[in-house]
Enzyme design. Structure first.
Site, PDB file in Angstrom:
ATOM      1  CE  LYS A 108      -4.228   1.342  -0.239  1.00 19.13           C
ATOM      2  NZ  LYS A 108      -5.068   0.929  -1.370  1.00 19.13           N
ATOM      3  CB  SER A 138      -8.017   0.995  -3.185  1.00 16.44           C
ATOM      4  OG  SER A 138      -7.723   1.032  -1.813  1.00 16.44           O
TER       5      SER A 138
END
Length: 590
Positions: free
Chosen positions: A195, A390
C-alpha cells in the site's frame, strides 16, 4: 463629504460592473441554450458517407451534456469529449449502416486509459468484420495512438512525420524532500507492504515492494499492447519487442520498413483513397460525419413496449461522502441510485460500471452495503474500466460476477491514513506557537501542530487495522474465499486484469457489453433495454454550483502548464481526510 461621495461612487461602480459581468454570463448562457437546440438535432447521414473517427478527444465513461462547450465561458469544458459507450454503439450501428462506406481514423495522442482504448479497438475490429474498411492517418503516432490505429486496414504516416514504439515507462512523484525542506512531517499509518500511496511522503524513491508491483503492472499493460498490434499487423510480439527495445523506429521510412505502416502519404493522397472507397469522384468533396454527430443520430433506446430493463450504474472517479458529481463518486448519490434500481420491479438486473482508484473507506462501505442488499433481489454484474482499485474494488466485490479487461488495474486491497505534523514549519520557520487546555487526554488527537503521541498512534493504527479487516472480510464473502487467502493477495498489491482472474479477484475478461449480456442472462431475460444511471448532471446546474472551482482550475492550468499535475497531486494528497482505501500510486505512463 467628499470621502462619502467617493465611497458611494466606488460602491455604485462596483455594482454596475458586477451587473455587467452577470449580464455577459446570462447572455452567454442563453446563447448556449439556444445553440444547444441546434446541436441536439439528429444529423442526416447521406449515402456514400465517411465516418470521421477523431480519437484525440477525451474518451470518458459517458458523453457529457455540455451546452457551453463551444462558448468562451471560463470554467466551462471547452474541450471535446465522448463516452466510450457512444463510440462502441456508433461503430456497431455503422457496421450495418448502408450510408457509411468506410471509416477515416485520425489519432495522434489519445486521451484515454489502456482498458478504454482496448474497448474502442475491439469495436473497430468488429466494424471491420462487416466487410467495410478503416483508413488511419496521422502526422504523428504516439504509442497509444498507434495501438488504436493498428486496428485499421491501412495505416498511413506523413512522409515527414513520426511514429513512437519504444516501450512503456512509469514515473512516480515523491514529495519527501520538499516536505523536509518545509518542515512538514507526514505521519503514516497503513496496513499492507504494497500500500504505497503513502510512499511519496516518506521515501524519495520506490520501495522494493512497490517496484515489484509496478514492474508487474507495467509488464501486463505492455504485453496486452504488443499482442494487439501483433494480431493485426502480423508481426510477432518478439519482433515488436526487439524493435521497441532497440529504438529502431527513428525515421518515417523505418516504420515502413518494419511494416508498422502501409505507406508514407500526405493527407491529400489519403483523402483521394477515401473518395475511392466511398465511390466519390476525386473532383468532389468527401461527405463525412464525425463520430460525435453520428452518435447523436443514433435512435434512443426508448422502445417502451419492452418492459424488462438492465440498469447500468456508472461509478466514475474518486470516492467520497456526499453527492459527488459525474467525475466524483458520491456515496449518497450512488447508493441512492442503486437503491432505486433495486426497488424498481422493471429493472431485472444491474451492471455496476466502475472506473475508480478508490477514496474514502467509509463512503466505499456505504455503497458496498447497497450492492449486498441488491444482490439478494436481482443479479448484479460488475464491469471494470481502466482502474477499479482499492475503494473502487471494495464497492464491487459483492457483485455476482466481475468482468475486467486484460489491462484493467484492480485489487489494491489495503488501507492507510496520513496525518501531517506542521510543528517544525510553524514553530521554527514561521515562529508560530500554540498553547491551550483540554478536558481529556485525547481531546486533540488529530492536531496537526504537533507529533502524534504513542497512544494516539496506537488508536489510529487500531482503526486502520479494523477497517482493513472489514475490507478483506467483505472481499472474502463476495469472492467466496477465506480471509487468510484474501489477505495473502491483498496488502495493498495492485493486479493487472488477467492476473486478477487467475487469483480469483475477478471472474473473467470481457467487454462492457459482455457484462450487460451476462446480467440479462443471469436474470433470465431475452428481450430487454438498457437504462443508464445516475442521470448526467445538467451543465447549467454544474456551472452554477462548481463554477468557482472550474475557474480556479482553468487559471491554474494556464499558469502552471505541465507542472499542473504536480500541483494537483500535492493538493489532492494534502486534502485527504479520514481513512483511505485508495490505489497506492498515481503513475504517468509514457
Amino acid at each position: 463629504m467628499r470621502e462619502f461621495f467617493k465611497y458611494v461612487f466606488a460602491t455604485v461602480l462596483g455594482v454596475i460592473i458586477s451587473l455587467g459581468l452577470f449580464l455577459v454570463v446570462f447572455i452567454a448562457v442563453i446563447v448556449g441554450l439556444v445553440s444547444s437546440l441546434d446541436n441536439d438535432k439528429p444529423v442526416n447521414v447521406t449515402s456514400n458517407s465517411v465516418l470521421y473517427l477523431n480519437l484525440d478527444q477525451a474518451i470518458i465513461e459517458r458523453t457529457p451534456d455540455d451546452k457551453f462547450a463551444n462558448l468562451p465561458i471560463v470554467g466551462s469544458n471547452g474541450d471535446k469529449s465522448i463516452g466510450f459507450n457512444d463510440i462502441i454503439k456508433s461503430l456497431k450501428k455503422a457496421k450495418t449502416d448502408d450510408n457509411i462506406d468506410c471509416i477515416y481514423l485520425s489519432v495522434t495522442s489519445p486521451n484515454a486509459g489502456f482498458a478504454t482504448m482496448r474497448e474502442v479497438r475491439n469495436a473497430l475490429l468488429d466494424f471491420k468484420s462487416g466487410g467495410k474498411k478503416i483508413i488511419a492517418y496521422s502526422e504523428v503516432y504516439t504509442q497509444g495512438a498507434y495501438y488504436l490505429a493498428s486496428a485499421a486496414d491501412k495505416v498511413y504516416l506523413n512522409p515527414e512525420g513520426a511514429l513512437e514504439l519504444k516501450g512503456l515507462s512509469a514515473k512516480l512523484m515523491f514529495f519527501k524532500g520538499a516536505l523536509d525542506k518545509l518542515g512538514i512531517e507526514a505521519q503514516i499509518i497503513r496496513v499492507g507492504n504494497y500500500k504505497s500511496a503513502v510512499e511519496p511522503f516518506m521515501n524519495d524513491k520506490m520501495s522494493d515492494k512497490n517496484r515489484e508491483q509496478v514492474t508487474a503492472y507495467l509488464g501486463g499493460l505492455y504485453n496486452t499492447f504488443l499482442e494487439g498490434i501483433s494480431q493485426t499487423r502480423k508481426i510477432s510480439t518478439a519482433n515488436l519487442h526487439l524493435i521497441a527495445n532497440d529504438y529502431k523506429i527513428q525515421q518515417p521510412k523505418d516504420a515502413l520498413a518494419y511494416k508498422l505502416v502501409d505507406g508514407l502519404k500526405y493527407k491529400d493522397e489519403v483523402l483521394d483513397e477515401l473518395k475511392e472507397l466511398s465511390g466519390i469522384d476525386k473532383s468532389k468533396n468527401i461527405t463525412s460525419v464525425s463520430i460525435n454527430d453520428y452518435a447523436k443520430s443514433l435512435p434512443k433506446n426508448t422502445d417502451y413496449s419492452i418492459k424488462n430493463k438492465v440498469a447500468v450504474i456508472y461509478a466514475n472517479g474518486d470516492i467520497m461522502g456526499g453527492e459527488g458529481s459525474d467525475e466524483v463518486i458520491g456515496s449518497e448519490r450512488i447508493s441512492r441510485t442503486i437503491r432505486k434500481a433495486r426497488m424498481d420491479s422493471s429493472i431485472k438486473a444491474i451492471v455496476l460500471r466502475v472506473n475508480s482508484p478508490g477514496g474514502s473507506a467509509l463512503a466505499s462501505d456505504v455503497i458496498w452495503r447497497e450492492i449486498v442488499l441488491t444482490k439478494k433481489v436481482k443479479p448484479v454484474i460488475a464491469s471494470f474500466g481502466d482502474v477499479a482499485a482499492s475503494g473502487g474494488y471494495y464497492i464491487a466485490c459483492a457483485a455476482d460476477s466481475i468482468f475486467v479487461q486484460p489491462n484493467t488495474i484492480t485489487g489494491s486491497i489495503g488501507v492507510f491514513g496520513v496525518i501531517p505534523n506542521f510543528q517544525n514549519l510553524l514553530n521554527n520557520k514561521l515562529g508560530i506557537t500554540f498553547d491551550g487546555v483540554k478536558t481529556g487526554q485525547y481531546a486533540d488527537i488529530m492536531s496537526t501542530n504537533r507529533p502524534l503521541t504513542p497512544g494516539e498512534r496506537l488508536i489510529i493504527q487500531n482503526s486502520v487495522n479494523r477497517i482493513y479487516d472489514s475490507f478483506i472480510s467483505r472481499v472474502a464473502d463476495g469472492r467466496k474465499k477465506s480471509k487468510s487467502y484474501i489477505d495473502s493477495i491483498g496488502g495493498g498489491r495492485v493486479w493487472i486484469g488477467t492476473d486478477a482472474v487467475k487469483i480469483g479477484l475477478a471472474d473473467r475478461t470481457g467487454s462492457f457489453n459482455d457484462a450487460i449480456v451476462a446480467a440479462a442472462k443471469k436474470a433470465k431475460i431475452k428481450e430487454y433495454r438498457t437504462v443508464e444511471y445516475p442521470e448526467i448532471i445538467d451543465p447549467l446546474k454544474q456551472l452554477m454550483e462548481h463554477g468557482t472551482d472550474k475557474v480556479k482550475t482553468y487559471f491554474a492550468k494556464q499558469e502552471l502548464g505541465d507542472n499542473y499535475n504536480l500541483y494537483r497531486q500535492l493538493k489532492s494528497a494534502i486534502s485527504k481526510s479520514g481513512i483511505q482505501t485508495r490505489m497506492p500510486f498515481e503513475i504517468t505512463v509514457q
